[in-house]
Design a protein around this motif. Structure first.
Motif, PDB file in Angstrom:
ATOM      1  N   SER A  11      -4.320   9.808  19.039  1.00 45.34           N
ATOM      2  CA  SER A  11      -5.060   8.945  18.176  1.00 45.34           C
ATOM      3  C   SER A  11      -5.369   9.515  16.696  1.00 45.34           C
ATOM      4  O   SER A  11      -5.529  10.706  16.725  1.00 45.34           O
ATOM      5  CB  SER A  11      -6.378   8.361  18.848  1.00 45.34           C
ATOM      6  N   ALA A  12      -5.450   8.716  15.985  1.00 42.32           N
ATOM      7  CA  ALA A  12      -5.865   9.103  14.634  1.00 42.32           C
ATOM      8  C   ALA A  12      -6.876   7.995  13.844  1.00 42.32           C
ATOM      9  O   ALA A  12      -6.776   6.706  14.404  1.00 42.32           O
ATOM     10  CB  ALA A  12      -4.979   9.196  13.545  1.00 42.32           C
ATOM     11  N   VAL A  13      -7.803   8.235  12.976  1.00 40.14           N
ATOM     12  CA  VAL A  13      -8.624   7.329  12.372  1.00 40.14           C
ATOM     13  C   VAL A  13      -7.849   7.278  11.083  1.00 40.14           C
ATOM     14  O   VAL A  13      -7.524   8.402  10.263  1.00 40.14           O
ATOM     15  CB  VAL A  13     -10.155   8.028  12.150  1.00 40.14           C
ATOM     16  N   VAL A  14      -7.788   5.868  10.577  1.00 44.65           N
ATOM     17  CA  VAL A  14      -7.137   5.875   9.268  1.00 44.65           C
ATOM     18  C   VAL A  14      -8.042   4.954   8.318  1.00 44.65           C
ATOM     19  O   VAL A  14      -8.460   3.873   8.702  1.00 44.65           O
ATOM     20  CB  VAL A  14      -5.830   4.743   9.511  1.00 44.65           C
ATOM     21  N   ILE A  15      -8.270   5.672   7.323  1.00 46.22           N
ATOM     22  CA  ILE A  15      -9.434   5.310   6.293  1.00 46.22           C
ATOM     23  C   ILE A  15      -8.625   4.675   5.190  1.00 46.22           C
ATOM     24  O   ILE A  15      -7.864   5.495   4.280  1.00 46.22           O
ATOM     25  CB  ILE A  15     -10.219   6.131   6.079  1.00 46.22           C
ATOM     26  N   ASN A 131       2.815  14.605  14.652  1.00 45.26           N
ATOM     27  CA  ASN A 131       1.501  14.857  15.318  1.00 45.26           C
ATOM     28  C   ASN A 131       1.364  13.701  16.777  1.00 45.26           C
ATOM     29  O   ASN A 131       0.094  13.837  17.369  1.00 45.26           O
ATOM     30  CB  ASN A 131       0.557  14.556  14.304  1.00 45.26           C
ATOM     31  N   ASN A 132       2.412  13.238  17.264  1.00 45.45           N
ATOM     32  CA  ASN A 132       2.298  12.551  18.371  1.00 45.45           C
ATOM     33  C   ASN A 132       1.363  11.383  18.668  1.00 45.45           C
ATOM     34  O   ASN A 132       0.412  11.302  19.339  1.00 45.45           O
ATOM     35  CB  ASN A 132       2.162  13.324  19.700  1.00 45.45           C
ATOM     36  N   ILE A 133       0.888  10.697  17.510  1.00 46.05           N
ATOM     37  CA  ILE A 133      -0.026   9.804  17.276  1.00 46.05           C
ATOM     38  C   ILE A 133       0.512   8.463  17.587  1.00 46.05           C
ATOM     39  O   ILE A 133       1.420   7.910  16.973  1.00 46.05           O
ATOM     40  CB  ILE A 133      -0.624   9.630  15.766  1.00 46.05           C
ATOM     41  N   LYS A 134      -0.269   7.613  18.434  1.00 44.36           N
ATOM     42  CA  LYS A 134       0.469   6.564  19.049  1.00 44.36           C
ATOM     43  C   LYS A 134      -0.867   5.437  19.024  1.00 44.36           C
ATOM     44  O   LYS A 134      -0.423   4.180  19.077  1.00 44.36           O
ATOM     45  CB  LYS A 134       0.722   6.603  20.500  1.00 44.36           C
ATOM     46  N   ARG A 135      -2.029   5.795  18.772  1.00 49.44           N
ATOM     47  CA  ARG A 135      -2.969   4.884  18.541  1.00 49.44           C
ATOM     48  C   ARG A 135      -3.635   4.823  17.392  1.00 49.44           C
ATOM     49  O   ARG A 135      -4.273   6.217  17.005  1.00 49.44           O
ATOM     50  CB  ARG A 135      -4.114   5.148  19.799  1.00 49.44           C
ATOM     51  N   LEU A 136      -4.168   3.929  16.643  1.00 43.04           N
ATOM     52  CA  LEU A 136      -4.467   4.006  15.216  1.00 43.04           C
ATOM     53  C   LEU A 136      -5.967   3.165  15.177  1.00 43.04           C
ATOM     54  O   LEU A 136      -6.129   2.102  15.781  1.00 43.04           O
ATOM     55  CB  LEU A 136      -3.729   3.374  14.275  1.00 43.04           C
ATOM     56  N   TYR A 137      -7.014   3.816  14.587  1.00 37.84           N
ATOM     57  CA  TYR A 137      -8.511   3.466  14.676  1.00 37.84           C
ATOM     58  C   TYR A 137      -8.410   3.258  13.160  1.00 37.84           C
ATOM     59  O   TYR A 137      -8.676   4.188  12.404  1.00 37.84           O
ATOM     60  CB  TYR A 137      -9.428   4.285  15.146  1.00 37.84           C
ATOM     61  N   MET A 138      -8.421   1.988  12.550  1.00 36.95           N
ATOM     62  CA  MET A 138      -8.157   1.584  11.171  1.00 36.95           C
ATOM     63  C   MET A 138      -9.438   0.933  10.814  1.00 36.95           C
ATOM     64  O   MET A 138     -10.261   0.199  11.354  1.00 36.95           O
ATOM     65  CB  MET A 138      -6.912   0.672  11.271  1.00 36.95           C
ATOM     66  N   SER A 150      -2.293  -3.727   6.832  1.00 36.16           N
ATOM     67  CA  SER A 150      -1.685  -2.547   7.535  1.00 36.16           C
ATOM     68  C   SER A 150      -1.834  -2.720   8.846  1.00 36.16           C
ATOM     69  O   SER A 150      -0.811  -2.141   9.649  1.00 36.16           O
ATOM     70  CB  SER A 150      -2.587  -1.494   6.780  1.00 36.16           C
ATOM     71  N   ALA A 151      -2.854  -3.226   9.482  1.00 37.69           N
ATOM     72  CA  ALA A 151      -3.065  -3.359  10.915  1.00 37.69           C
ATOM     73  C   ALA A 151      -1.971  -4.125  11.356  1.00 37.69           C
ATOM     74  O   ALA A 151      -1.273  -3.793  12.463  1.00 37.69           O
ATOM     75  CB  ALA A 151      -4.428  -4.119  11.138  1.00 37.69           C
ATOM     76  N   ASN A 152      -1.546  -5.346  10.782  1.00 36.80           N
ATOM     77  CA  ASN A 152      -0.603  -6.257  11.217  1.00 36.80           C
ATOM     78  C   ASN A 152       0.707  -5.430  11.275  1.00 36.80           C
ATOM     79  O   ASN A 152       1.679  -5.501  12.391  1.00 36.80           O
ATOM     80  CB  ASN A 152      -0.374  -7.274  10.375  1.00 36.80           C
ATOM     81  N   SER A 153       1.054  -4.503  10.305  1.00 33.30           N
ATOM     82  CA  SER A 153       2.600  -3.729  10.385  1.00 33.30           C
ATOM     83  C   SER A 153       2.381  -2.740  11.438  1.00 33.30           C
ATOM     84  O   SER A 153       3.322  -2.511  12.150  1.00 33.30           O
ATOM     85  CB  SER A 153       2.493  -3.187   8.977  1.00 33.30           C
ATOM     86  N   ALA A 154       1.322  -2.160  11.648  1.00 34.28           N
ATOM     87  CA  ALA A 154       1.071  -1.157  12.603  1.00 34.28           C
ATOM     88  C   ALA A 154       1.453  -1.531  14.080  1.00 34.28           C
ATOM     89  O   ALA A 154       1.855  -1.124  15.047  1.00 34.28           O
ATOM     90  CB  ALA A 154      -0.396  -0.498  12.559  1.00 34.28           C
ATOM     91  N   PHE A 155       0.951  -3.017  14.444  1.00 30.29           N
ATOM     92  CA  PHE A 155       1.189  -3.559  15.757  1.00 30.29           C
ATOM     93  C   PHE A 155       2.577  -3.793  15.717  1.00 30.29           C
ATOM     94  O   PHE A 155       3.364  -3.585  16.658  1.00 30.29           O
ATOM     95  CB  PHE A 155       0.299  -5.050  15.393  1.00 30.29           C
ATOM     96  N   CYS A 156       3.276  -4.340  14.475  1.00 32.93           N
ATOM     97  CA  CYS A 156       4.718  -4.672  14.483  1.00 32.93           C
ATOM     98  C   CYS A 156       5.620  -3.500  14.966  1.00 32.93           C
ATOM     99  O   CYS A 156       6.642  -3.073  15.370  1.00 32.93           O
ATOM    100  CB  CYS A 156       5.111  -5.182  13.385  1.00 32.93           C
ATOM    101  N   LYS A 157       5.081  -2.315  14.499  1.00 30.05           N
ATOM    102  CA  LYS A 157       5.730  -0.949  14.636  1.00 30.05           C
ATOM    103  C   LYS A 157       5.541  -0.364  15.850  1.00 30.05           C
ATOM    104  O   LYS A 157       6.176   0.446  16.538  1.00 30.05           O
ATOM    105  CB  LYS A 157       5.152   0.014  13.682  1.00 30.05           C
ATOM    106  N   GLY A 158       4.718  -1.041  16.821  1.00 30.22           N
ATOM    107  CA  GLY A 158       4.425  -0.462  18.342  1.00 30.22           C
ATOM    108  C   GLY A 158       3.379   0.246  18.361  1.00 30.22           C
ATOM    109  O   GLY A 158       3.185   0.903  19.739  1.00 30.22           O
ATOM    110  N   TYR A 159       2.302   0.331  17.543  1.00 31.01           N
ATOM    111  CA  TYR A 159       1.033   1.344  17.647  1.00 31.01           C
ATOM    112  C   TYR A 159       0.012   0.316  18.359  1.00 31.01           C
ATOM    113  O   TYR A 159       0.080  -0.827  18.253  1.00 31.01           O
ATOM    114  CB  TYR A 159       0.774   1.888  16.259  1.00 31.01           C
ATOM    115  N   GLU A 160      -0.902   1.055  19.102  1.00 34.27           N
ATOM    116  CA  GLU A 160      -2.037   0.543  19.688  1.00 34.27           C
ATOM    117  C   GLU A 160      -2.767   0.514  18.409  1.00 34.27           C
ATOM    118  O   GLU A 160      -3.367   1.642  17.789  1.00 34.27           O
ATOM    119  CB  GLU A 160      -2.658   1.364  20.515  1.00 34.27           C
ATOM    120  N   VAL A 161      -3.394  -0.676  18.143  1.00 33.89           N
ATOM    121  CA  VAL A 161      -4.411  -0.879  16.681  1.00 33.89           C
ATOM    122  C   VAL A 161      -5.545  -1.249  17.080  1.00 33.89           C
ATOM    123  O   VAL A 161      -5.895  -2.342  17.777  1.00 33.89           O
ATOM    124  CB  VAL A 161      -3.668  -1.909  16.107  1.00 33.89           C
ATOM    125  N   TYR A 162      -6.798  -0.547  16.615  1.00 36.18           N
ATOM    126  CA  TYR A 162      -8.052  -0.917  16.878  1.00 36.18           C
ATOM    127  C   TYR A 162      -8.694  -0.970  15.228  1.00 36.18           C
ATOM    128  O   TYR A 162      -8.256  -0.412  14.583  1.00 36.18           O
ATOM    129  CB  TYR A 162      -8.901   0.208  17.610  1.00 36.18           C
TER     130      TYR A 162
END
Length: 204
Positions: A11-15, A131-138, A150-162
């Motif tokens: 996971s990663a935190v995206v600010i 960095n093997n990041i598959k889950r984004l906390y935005m 950005s969250a909508n695009s992350a979803f379309c790209k296949g990431y788990e989006v919080y």
């Protein structure tokens, strides 16, 4: 709001856009904007500070996204100026708020439109894959604009989006509340950042 306590592995935190031109700038608000961001979200700086402190303590990667607009790359500006008279908005200049400055080991990406994937998708995704990041906390500002685009695009790209709702803010609180209510549980999950650090397991 979803109360699930998610796993922090991979996971990663995206600010997003926690910068002075969108937060402490006092230029004219648009007609749809109720008041300055910090008037409506006074705890936002403290919440971002706490998020960064906990992410760093728990060794969760932090990625900083900032907007730096220009007339060549920011092709949305002419249409924006037709919708809103010129001079009513501060264009992004990329200067972070002091409480959101990156550490030397933290990645910073500069975009030039609302959607970070549209601006810097290849570079950003290369970093995530490396960095093997598959889950984004935005989180960040504005909730209905750069965060949600950005969250909508992350979803379309296949990431788990919080979306970390307490670490997001807008210049119209009704819009902030509405957009998170509409999308929570549909293709993203909306949580409070404190839920990340309470009884959260970290596995690989």
């Amino acid at each position: 709001m979803n109360k699930e306590k998610p796993d922090l592995a991979n996971s990663a935190v995206v600010i997003i856009d926690v910068q002075s031109d969108y937060i402490s700038d006092t230029r004219t608000l648009l007609e749809q904007q109720q008041a300055s961001l910090l008037e409506q979200f006074p705890h936002f700086p403290d919440n971002i500070r706490s998020l960064l402190e906990n992410a760093r303590k728990n060794k969760v990667p932090v990625i900083h996204i900032r907007e730096k607009d220009n007339n060549k790359k920011s092709t949305w500006i002419p249409w924006w100026n037709k919708l809103h008279p010129p001079g009513n908005i501060a264009l992004g200049e990329g200067s972070p708020e002091p409480y959101a400055k990156e550490l030397k080991n933290e990645a910073v990406f500069i975009k030039w439109t609302y959607d970070l994937f549209h601006s810097i998708g290849d570079e950003f995704e290369a970093y995530l894959k490396c960095n093997n990041i598959k889950r984004l906390y935005m989180c960040g500002v504005l909730t209905k604009a750069c965060v949600m685009f950005s969250a909508n695009s992350a979803f379309c790209k296949g990431y788990e989006v919080y979306i970390l709702e307490d670490c997001c803010a807008d210049r119209n609180k009704a819009h902030h509340d509405a957009i998170l209510t509409i999308y929570d549980g549909y293709h993203i999950k909306v949580i409070n950042s404190k839920n990340l650090w309470e009884s959260t397991k970290i596995t690989n």
